[in-house]
Write a protein that holds these residues in place. Structure first.
Motif, PDB file in Angstrom:
ATOM      1  N   TYR A 191      -2.471   2.871   6.174  1.00  9.20           N
ATOM      2  CA  TYR A 191      -2.189   1.326   7.003  1.00  9.20           C
ATOM      3  C   TYR A 191      -1.865   0.458   7.642  1.00  9.20           C
TER       4      TYR A 191
ATOM      5  N   GLN B 282      -5.381  -2.029   6.201  1.00 11.31           N
ATOM      6  CA  GLN B 282      -5.038  -2.414   4.876  1.00 11.31           C
ATOM      7  C   GLN B 282      -4.756  -4.426   5.389  1.00 11.31           C
TER       8      GLN B 282
ATOM      9  N   GLU C 165       0.998  -0.949   0.016  1.00 12.93           N
ATOM     10  CA  GLU C 165      -0.478   0.068  -0.289  1.00 12.93           C
ATOM     11  C   GLU C 165       1.109   1.466  -0.449  1.00 12.93           C
TER      12      GLU C 165
END
Length: 380
Positions: free
Chosen positions: A337, A380, A261
């Motif tokens: 994230y 994520q 990510e």
């Protein structure tokens, strides 16, 4: 591209960081607690230093068989990683204690590991924390001849296999201390001309040379003077100690910045980053496995988002301030994230190494842009 006067441009006039900083300050004021580590840090420092120095002392007694000494060398490697993550890291950020002399004392534990305090502060505090994941500026991803760690670096045939051999190279991290610090004196002096760093003072170079000589005596001469180990036994122990330490340290650091990510932003034609610094940190950093036991062991480095935004706050506070950072990020429509487990983060890191080893930079970058369009603030 020039590296002179690199600026972060808050082109969207975001107020994210001022609001977040106010909320974090309110947390500490309302709870009447210090941002430093306090007594929990002292206890942890004693434990981690003991994990390194006690086996070393036992080896020097020459009372144990070679196999036991080898096991102790492996334990020393775990101790080195523990000191690096949980002691000298906070101390060099000034967050170990409210006292500057205590911070200086424990930051000096880096010399016991073969490193150099001034070099670390330039490489880590200045370059890595300011220019996170920016090619040619962040030393953590730049200057790795056998690894391709961001989209902008040249793709070579050998990189196709980097997801296999990278972890072997990670184990060589602390070996490089012996020579890398000398090489980086010249590198950082060149960057000083571009006002990215300060040049090495003459006395700092003197400290660098003297500390390396003392480390060589400590780890390479004293064992021969006080024990009957052979050179081969010593070399095997030294290799094991450093490989364990380097592997643990490298993997923990890589899981925060080289996963699917996170971004490796590209500077514009003027050499600047078209993003506010704090938002840049959110986009180039990730948390993983925020389990309390792991957090204690790795010095809170699984809370890298909080660490990058507030490096002067001790890692003992990261679990408490993380919900504030996450909620504020979501409120402003910004990413946060986080991988749920260590295994998830490792898998994502391997996947990213594969992609970087097989695809041109633009294609990987485009995939990242697509991923960031999902609902913001999600795990994520």
């Amino acid at each position: 591209m020039t590296t002179t006067n690199v600026k972060f441009l808050n082109k969207d006039k975001s107020t994210f960081f001022p609001v977040l900083r106010t909320r974090i300050e309110q947390y500490f004021q309302e709870n009447e607690i210090s941002k430093s580590g306090g007594s929990p840090m002292v206890g942890k420092a004693i434990f981690m230093l003991s994990l390194y120095l006690v086996p070393y002392g036992l080896i020097l007694t020459n009372l144990f068989p070679a196999w036991a000494m080898l096991v102790m060398a492996g334990v020393m490697g775990i101790g080195i990683a523990g000191v690096g993550m949980s002691v000298m890291h906070d101390a060099n950020h000034g967050s170990f204690s409210t006292s500057s002399w205590v911070n200086n004392l424990f930051s000096g534990s880096l010399y016991l590991l073969g490193g150099n305090v001034y070099n670390w502060k330039v490489q880590h505090n200045t370059l890595h924390h300011t220019y996170t994941n920016i090619d040619q500026l962040d030393s953590d991803i730049t200057g790795k001849p056998f690894l391709r760690l961001c989209d902008q670096q040249r793709l070579q045939k050998m990189h196709r296999y980097q997801h296999w051999y990278a972890f072997i190279l990670y184990g060589l991290m602390t070996f490089s201390f012996l020579v890398k610090d000398f090489r980086q004196v010249g590198e950082f002096n060149r960057k000083a001309k571009s006002k990215l760093t300060k040049p090495f003072a003459t006395y700092e170079i003197g400290i660098l040379v003297l500390s390396k000589l003392l480390y060589v005596f400590f780890v390479g001469v004293l064992p021969f003077l006080l024990t009957d180990i052979t050179f081969g036994q010593w070399a095997l122990g030294f290799l094991l100690m450093n490989f364990v330490a380097g592997f643990v340290l490298s993997v923990i650091f890589q899981l925060a910045h080289i996963i699917e990510e996170v971004h490796s932003p590209v500077r514009n034609d003027q050499g600047n980053i078209e993003n506010a610094w704090a938002i840049h940190q959110l986009e180039s950093t990730a948390n993983f496995s925020v389990h309390p036991v792991l957090s204690w062991c790795v010095g809170g480095l699984n809370y890298q988002i909080e660490h990058h935004l507030f490096p002067s706050i001790s890692h003992v506070h990261y679990p408490a301030i993380a919900p504030i950072v996450r909620a504020t990020s979501k409120e402003f429509g910004l990413p946060y994230y986080q991988k749920k487990s260590l295994i998830d983060a490792l898998g994502s890191h391997v996947t990213m190494l594969k992609k970087l080893g097989r695809q041109a930079g633009q294609s990987v970058a485009n995939q990242r842009v697509t991923r960031t369009r999902q609902p913001v603030g999600s795990s994520q």
